[in-house]
Design a protein around this motif. Structure first.
Motif, PDB file in Angstrom:
ATOM      1  N   ARG A 196       0.680  -1.152   0.052  1.00 36.99           N
ATOM      2  CA  ARG A 196       0.120   0.274   0.201  1.00 36.99           C
ATOM      3  C   ARG A 196       0.889   1.251  -0.148  1.00 36.99           C
ATOM      4  N   LEU A 197       0.394   2.210  -0.568  1.00 38.73           N
ATOM      5  CA  LEU A 197       0.921   3.731  -0.659  1.00 38.73           C
ATOM      6  C   LEU A 197       0.178   4.637   0.193  1.00 38.73           C
ATOM      7  N   LEU A 198       0.822   5.381   1.289  1.00 37.42           N
ATOM      8  CA  LEU A 198       0.167   6.248   1.717  1.00 37.42           C
ATOM      9  C   LEU A 198       0.779   7.825   1.555  1.00 37.42           C
ATOM     10  N   GLY A 199      -0.075   8.664   0.956  1.00 31.04           N
ATOM     11  CA  GLY A 199       0.403  10.048   0.538  1.00 31.04           C
ATOM     12  C   GLY A 199       0.908  10.591   2.027  1.00 31.04           C
ATOM     13  N   ALA A 200       2.118  11.317   1.675  1.00 34.95           N
ATOM     14  CA  ALA A 200       2.512  12.181   2.704  1.00 34.95           C
ATOM     15  C   ALA A 200       3.366  13.295   2.371  1.00 34.95           C
ATOM     16  N   ASP A 201       2.980  14.482   3.257  1.00 31.38           N
ATOM     17  CA  ASP A 201       3.761  15.614   3.052  1.00 31.38           C
ATOM     18  C   ASP A 201       5.036  15.822   4.089  1.00 31.38           C
ATOM     19  N   VAL A 202       4.719  15.140   5.225  1.00 31.59           N
ATOM     20  CA  VAL A 202       5.826  15.103   6.465  1.00 31.59           C
ATOM     21  C   VAL A 202       5.545  13.473   6.838  1.00 31.59           C
ATOM     22  N   VAL A 203       6.955  13.032   6.925  1.00 32.02           N
ATOM     23  CA  VAL A 203       6.950  11.764   7.698  1.00 32.02           C
ATOM     24  C   VAL A 203       7.942  11.969   9.088  1.00 32.02           C
ATOM     25  N   VAL A 204       7.332  11.368  10.154  1.00 34.98           N
ATOM     26  CA  VAL A 204       8.166  11.412  11.565  1.00 34.98           C
ATOM     27  C   VAL A 204       8.439   9.758  11.804  1.00 34.98           C
ATOM     28  N   VAL A 205       9.755   9.574  12.050  1.00 34.25           N
ATOM     29  CA  VAL A 205       9.987   8.076  12.335  1.00 34.25           C
ATOM     30  C   VAL A 205      10.252   8.139  13.684  1.00 34.25           C
ATOM     31  N   GLY A 206       9.430   7.059  14.429  1.00 31.90           N
ATOM     32  CA  GLY A 206       9.589   6.891  15.912  1.00 31.90           C
ATOM     33  C   GLY A 206       9.708   5.630  16.291  1.00 31.90           C
ATOM     34  N   ILE A 207      10.532   4.759  15.890  1.00 33.05           N
ATOM     35  CA  ILE A 207      10.998   3.410  16.010  1.00 33.05           C
ATOM     36  C   ILE A 207      11.877   3.005  17.081  1.00 33.05           C
ATOM     37  N   GLY A 208      12.057   3.755  17.972  1.00 40.46           N
ATOM     38  CA  GLY A 208      12.825   3.585  19.259  1.00 40.46           C
ATOM     39  C   GLY A 208      14.324   4.195  19.194  1.00 40.46           C
ATOM     40  N   VAL A 209      15.269   3.889  20.031  1.00 40.21           N
ATOM     41  CA  VAL A 209      16.401   4.410  20.119  1.00 40.21           C
ATOM     42  C   VAL A 209      17.487   3.391  20.224  1.00 40.21           C
ATOM     43  N   ARG A 210      18.750   3.937  20.011  1.00 38.50           N
ATOM     44  CA  ARG A 210      19.913   3.062  20.249  1.00 38.50           C
ATOM     45  C   ARG A 210      20.836   3.999  21.239  1.00 38.50           C
ATOM     46  N   PRO A 211      21.414   3.253  22.468  1.00 41.11           N
ATOM     47  CA  PRO A 211      22.199   3.909  23.093  1.00 41.11           C
ATOM     48  C   PRO A 211      23.550   4.353  22.481  1.00 41.11           C
ATOM     49  N   HIS A 212      23.952   5.508  22.957  1.00 36.52           N
ATOM     50  CA  HIS A 212      25.190   6.300  22.195  1.00 36.52           C
ATOM     51  C   HIS A 212      26.306   5.841  22.846  1.00 36.52           C
ATOM     52  N   THR A 213      26.878   4.703  22.193  1.00 37.72           N
ATOM     53  CA  THR A 213      28.014   4.052  22.746  1.00 37.72           C
ATOM     54  C   THR A 213      29.056   3.805  21.568  1.00 37.72           C
ATOM     55  N   ALA A 214      28.790   4.081  20.406  1.00 36.32           N
ATOM     56  CA  ALA A 214      29.703   3.884  19.244  1.00 36.32           C
ATOM     57  C   ALA A 214      31.143   4.541  19.514  1.00 36.32           C
ATOM     58  N   TRP A 215      31.047   5.771  20.392  1.00 32.47           N
ATOM     59  CA  TRP A 215      32.472   6.385  20.499  1.00 32.47           C
ATOM     60  C   TRP A 215      33.230   5.811  21.688  1.00 32.47           C
ATOM     61  N   LEU A 216      32.610   4.639  22.235  1.00 29.27           N
ATOM     62  CA  LEU A 216      33.448   4.088  23.409  1.00 29.27           C
ATOM     63  C   LEU A 216      34.053   2.689  23.057  1.00 29.27           C
ATOM     64  N   GLU A 217      33.659   2.404  21.613  1.00 28.09           N
ATOM     65  CA  GLU A 217      34.121   0.809  21.152  1.00 28.09           C
ATOM     66  C   GLU A 217      35.837   1.117  21.329  1.00 28.09           C
ATOM     67  N   GLY A 218      36.547   0.105  21.755  1.00 30.78           N
ATOM     68  CA  GLY A 218      37.774   0.312  21.931  1.00 30.78           C
ATOM     69  C   GLY A 218      38.347   0.597  23.129  1.00 30.78           C
ATOM     70  N   SER A 219      37.334   1.209  23.819  1.00 29.58           N
ATOM     71  CA  SER A 219      37.821   1.645  25.298  1.00 29.58           C
ATOM     72  C   SER A 219      37.946   0.551  26.435  1.00 29.58           C
ATOM     73  N   GLY A 220      37.580  -0.592  26.003  1.00 29.68           N
ATOM     74  CA  GLY A 220      37.702  -1.772  27.035  1.00 29.68           C
ATOM     75  C   GLY A 220      36.451  -1.812  27.692  1.00 29.68           C
ATOM     76  N   LEU A 221      35.723  -0.702  27.848  1.00 28.61           N
ATOM     77  CA  LEU A 221      34.288  -0.949  28.831  1.00 28.61           C
ATOM     78  C   LEU A 221      33.402  -1.877  28.063  1.00 28.61           C
ATOM     79  N   PRO A 222      32.785  -2.659  28.806  1.00 26.24           N
ATOM     80  CA  PRO A 222      31.704  -3.792  28.225  1.00 26.24           C
ATOM     81  C   PRO A 222      30.628  -3.029  27.608  1.00 26.24           C
ATOM     82  N   LEU A 223      30.022  -3.226  26.377  1.00 25.91           N
ATOM     83  CA  LEU A 223      29.184  -2.505  25.877  1.00 25.91           C
ATOM     84  C   LEU A 223      28.378  -3.614  25.408  1.00 25.91           C
ATOM     85  N   ASP A 224      26.750  -3.433  25.612  1.00 23.45           N
ATOM     86  CA  ASP A 224      26.046  -4.446  25.250  1.00 23.45           C
ATOM     87  C   ASP A 224      24.593  -3.872  25.440  1.00 23.45           C
TER      88      ASP A 224
END
Length: 389
Positions: free
Chosen positions: A228-256
């Protein structure tokens, strides 16, 4: 400990900075935030701010006097890019670094995005800049709004857009929204709020792609997974979030799904603690306003002590304002818990219900019943508070 860096200048970061000063830390305090704004309240972004009922000045979490009393160095518009735990330094964009004896991780979370090409007129809503862009787009003559995701943010945005007079359709992949939070019976009642206000709710279908056209690639339609196609002038995406941890990769801290820490917010490195949406404390991660504020004082106490001397375990609580109805929930509902109506009527969209298991109350839900809800919330908190030595 002579210096502490708080990475994240939103709610959890501000409360951590307050707790540091309140608990006697008088050393160097540096607050790093990737946004250019001082700490502001996020919940109104999808409600009063989006509709224009309130402005940016009403969002501030701290006034000029408190900012001065914190006696902190603010590095706003600055992104943390890494954590060198061996050197005790936070790496910043532009090749800079910040040395600190202690670090509070309060970087929050970022919205999940749809894969593929994203046309102009497609928005997520997490930051003040996001809300300003969406508000401007809605004021620019948009008529048809499609909201992808019927969680609390999606429902609040749909409510605000409907109040502004837009034609709103909400698309939800699950057969019924909010079942994990509220259970099927109560979730079904809350889902009726959309129809009450002439908002179309489509469930059990995902989005395959967005269509755009014109020189600026403006969004024109949302194609669903069933074709199906829904006509749209504006779309808002609200499908959850991801914790902001990418910058900590390689730090040795456990990330999960967040920074892994104990119930006191302490990571395997005692001089690094985590609070707010980014913290996966004792196996779970809470994305609620109250959790961010309450975790901060406990984590800071442990940071200053150099070990876990206190833990945080409060009754989960969240609220949502949709279509003039305040939804409040407190407790730990498990699958199979049975909701019992205490007062009011779902037909009136005003009631109080208790979830029960083996004869005891596990959680409380209210629609437009704030006073009795708060009373039961306090009783439930007392009944579930763990015993202390």
């Amino acid at each position: 400990m002579k210096s502490v860096a708080v990475i994240g200048a939103s709610l959890a970061g501000l409360y951590a900075a307050r707790a540091l000063r309140a608990q006697g830390f008088d050393g160097r305090l540096v607050i790093v935030g990737d946004e250019r704004h001082r700490p502001y309240d996020r919940p109104p972004l999808s409600k009063d701010f989006l509709t224009g009922a309130s402005g940016q000045e009403q969002l501030a979490l701290a006034d000029a006097e408190e900012i001065a009393e914190l006696d902190a160095e603010w590095l706003l518009g600055t992104r943390a890019t890494g954590l060198d735990t061996a050197a005790g330094a936070v790496l910043l964009d532009g090749g800079r670094s910040l040395s600190a004896d202690g670090v509070v991780l309060a970087t929050g979370a970022a919205p999940r995005r749809l894969p593929g090409e994203v046309p102009t007129g497609t928005h997520t809503l997490r930051t003040l800049d996001d809300a300003q862009a969406l508000r401007a787009d809605l004021a620019g003559g948009a008529r048809r709004v499609v909201v992808i995701g019927a969680g609390f943010i999606g429902a609040e945005v749909a409510s605000s857009c409907a109040a502004l007079g837009h034609e709103v359709t909400v698309v939800e992949a699950a057969p019924l929204p909010l079942v994990p939070q509220l259970g099927e019976e109560m979730a079904r009642i809350c889902a009726t709020l959309h129809a009450d206000h002439k908002v179309t709710l489509l469930t059990g279908t995902g989005v395959s792609r967005l269509h755009g056209a014109g020189a600026d690639g403006r969004v024109t339609a949302v194609e669903l997974s069933d074709g199906r196609l829904l006509g749209a002038d504006v779309v808002v995406v609200g499908i959850g979030v991801r914790p902001h941890t990418a910058w900590l990769e390689g730090s040795g801290l456990p990330l999960d799904d967040g920074v892994v820490c104990d119930a006191g917010g302490v990571t395997p490195l005692p001089h690094v603690v985590a609070v707010g949406d980014v913290a996966r404390a004792a196996g779970s991660r809470a994305e609620h306003w109250t959790s961010a504020t309450e975790q901060a004082a406990v984590a800071v106490r442990n940071l200053l002590a150099g070990s876990t001397v206190a833990t945080h375990r409060s009754l989960p609580y969240f609220w949502s304002d949709q279509y003039g109805v305040r939804i409040q929930f407190a407790g730990r509902r498990a699958p199979g818990d049975t909701p019992r109506l205490v007062e009011g009527s779902p037909d009136d969209r005003s009631f109080l219900a208790c979830y029960e298991r083996d004869g005891r109350t596990t959680a409380v839900l209210a629609l437009n019943r704030p006073r009795p809800f708060m009373r039961l919330r306090r009783e439930l908190a007392r009944a579930t508070r763990p015993a202390t030595a």
